[in-house]
Write a protein that holds these residues in place. Sequence first.
Motif, mmCIF file in Angstrom:
data_model
loop_
_atom_site.group_PDB
_atom_site.id
_atom_site.type_symbol
_atom_site.label_atom_id
_atom_site.label_comp_id
_atom_site.label_asym_id
_atom_site.label_seq_id
_atom_site.Cartn_x
_atom_site.Cartn_y
_atom_site.Cartn_z
ATOM 1 N N SER A 146 0.683 0.669 -4.792
ATOM 2 C CA SER A 146 1.847 0.592 -3.916
ATOM 3 C C SER A 146 1.468 -0.036 -2.573
ATOM 4 N N TRP A 194 4.584 -7.738 3.330
ATOM 5 C CA TRP A 194 4.581 -7.721 4.794
ATOM 6 C C TRP A 194 4.649 -9.156 5.315
ATOM 7 N N GLN A 211 2.994 -3.469 -0.832
ATOM 8 C CA GLN A 211 3.587 -3.505 0.507
ATOM 9 C C GLN A 211 2.872 -4.512 1.393
ATOM 10 N N LEU A 245 4.238 0.560 9.401
ATOM 11 C CA LEU A 245 5.363 -0.280 8.992
ATOM 12 C C LEU A 245 6.545 -0.107 9.941
ATOM 13 N N GLU A 256 9.720 5.597 0.919
ATOM 14 C CA GLU A 256 9.031 4.450 0.310
ATOM 15 C C GLU A 256 7.565 4.751 0.027
ATOM 16 N N GLN A 257 7.013 5.746 0.736
ATOM 17 C CA GLN A 257 5.633 6.155 0.481
ATOM 18 C C GLN A 257 5.548 7.316 -0.504
#
Length: 536
Positions: free
Chosen positions: A180, A188, A184, A157, A128-129
């Motif tokens: 990005s 959250w 995120q 995370l 995801e990163q």
Amino acid sequence: MTNPHLTLQGVSCQLPDGRLLFSGLDASFDVRRTGLVGRNGVGKSVLARMLAGQWPPSSGRLQTQGTTYYLAQEPCRDAGTTVATATGVATTLEALARIESGSVDAADYDLIGSRWTLRQDLEQALHEQGLDHLDASTPMARLSGGEAARVVFAGALLSDADFLILDEPSNHLDRDARRSLIAQFQAWPKGLIVVSHDRELLRHMERIVELSPLGLRSYGGNYDLYAAQSEQERADAERELTQRKAERRREERALRDQRERAERRESRGNRGVRDANQAPILLGRQKERSEVTTGRLRERQEHHRSVLDERVRLAAQRVDDRQAPVMRVDNAMHSSFRIASLDGVRLAHLSGATATVDLSITAGQRIGLVGGNGSGKSTLLRTLAGKLAPLEGRRHAWAPVAYLDQQLTDLDPTRSALDLMRGVNNERGESELRTRLAQIGIDAHAATLPSGQLSGGQRLAMGLAMAIHADPPARLLLLDEPGNHLDLDTLRALENMLNELEAALVVVSHDEVFLERIGLTERLEATAAGWKRTPC
């Protein structure tokens, strides 16, 4: 957990050297996305660590409802540190490996708890990163600053904490990675406290809390609302200071008139006493009463004067708290004078289209050097500065060049700011050099400390001051991510300074707001087809 919160009650922090960093802090943090802002050196990072339970208050109390996860400003990339240790999962992964090898140790099962899919969870978090090329065993020392920042954020995370407390998480990230990160944050679902000066990121916060010498103040909105209210408060503070000074002048005149009237009455009374045919004891008592009256008047006036002085002092403190630093510029070059060039250069450590470059820089040009992490921007800047030799071609410089890299490696951490300023300009007296340092937020005490003890923002401001006020001054400034360590006020001061500067400028930055505000003449972008120049 329902309703997680962090509450400060009368919290203070006194540093080991005895300096009081902040005191009397009262605040509550809930699950709203919160940006923590304030000037460099005011104690934001210490407060963040305190909220995370990593720094005990000197006095007062922290009440914690829920778990916290703290992400430091600079990811650890020491030898031996791996992706697993940087994300905080190494111990659990080791226990999982032992169980898979046949361990029945209860301690291993306790370490894992319910995290039996942790290995897969880490792989997904890295994916995801945008870090699919990494795994748990990858050494952090091999990673770029942007990659390391994304790794530790993946660990945050994975923690599934009730509160993420992050210190400058967008530092070192390129434009796409910053976008990005913001996405995120918005997704959250729990508590989030972000120490940051990144205005684009702060625009996506639901609340801004400012730490200043006056304490903590909450602004119920994003950065734009905070900036507008802060500017209004600055104007109100300056207006109040003007009013308090005028009030003191009026009251001083009134006190002086009152004192002069009392002295005239006392003088007339003394003449009357001398002329009166009274017993000496009565004359003495009259004199004593007169002296007591005069003394009481003097005491009342001194008290009133001290009250007026205190009002002015408090008003001035509010102005100082809101006053942006000033970076003064000495301009001297007004021409199309050619300053530096890269002719037929092949850059070291790079491959592909961006490995070759031709670049000519003249006075007044200001170039934004943009592109993704690892595209060669810093390599180009170092070659232009003469710090890195090209594999082919020539680098030329016909005027003084100043280069400030992200780590400020040219600033000797053992020497004081004042000593470093003397080293580049021995024509100006100490008083003027101290004034220049004070204008950028380095006060008389900080000016004599080893520069390594200053905050990152103070060190960058010092490096800029050394370039601008050198003898002779730099005619080309090369800046690599200059905003990474600057607070919001100093960042605005830097923008104003660069707009006044007539020297040439090449700056690497992922901060679009910053680039928009410094009057670029063009952008030089690292693309798959090579370096692309675009007029602004």
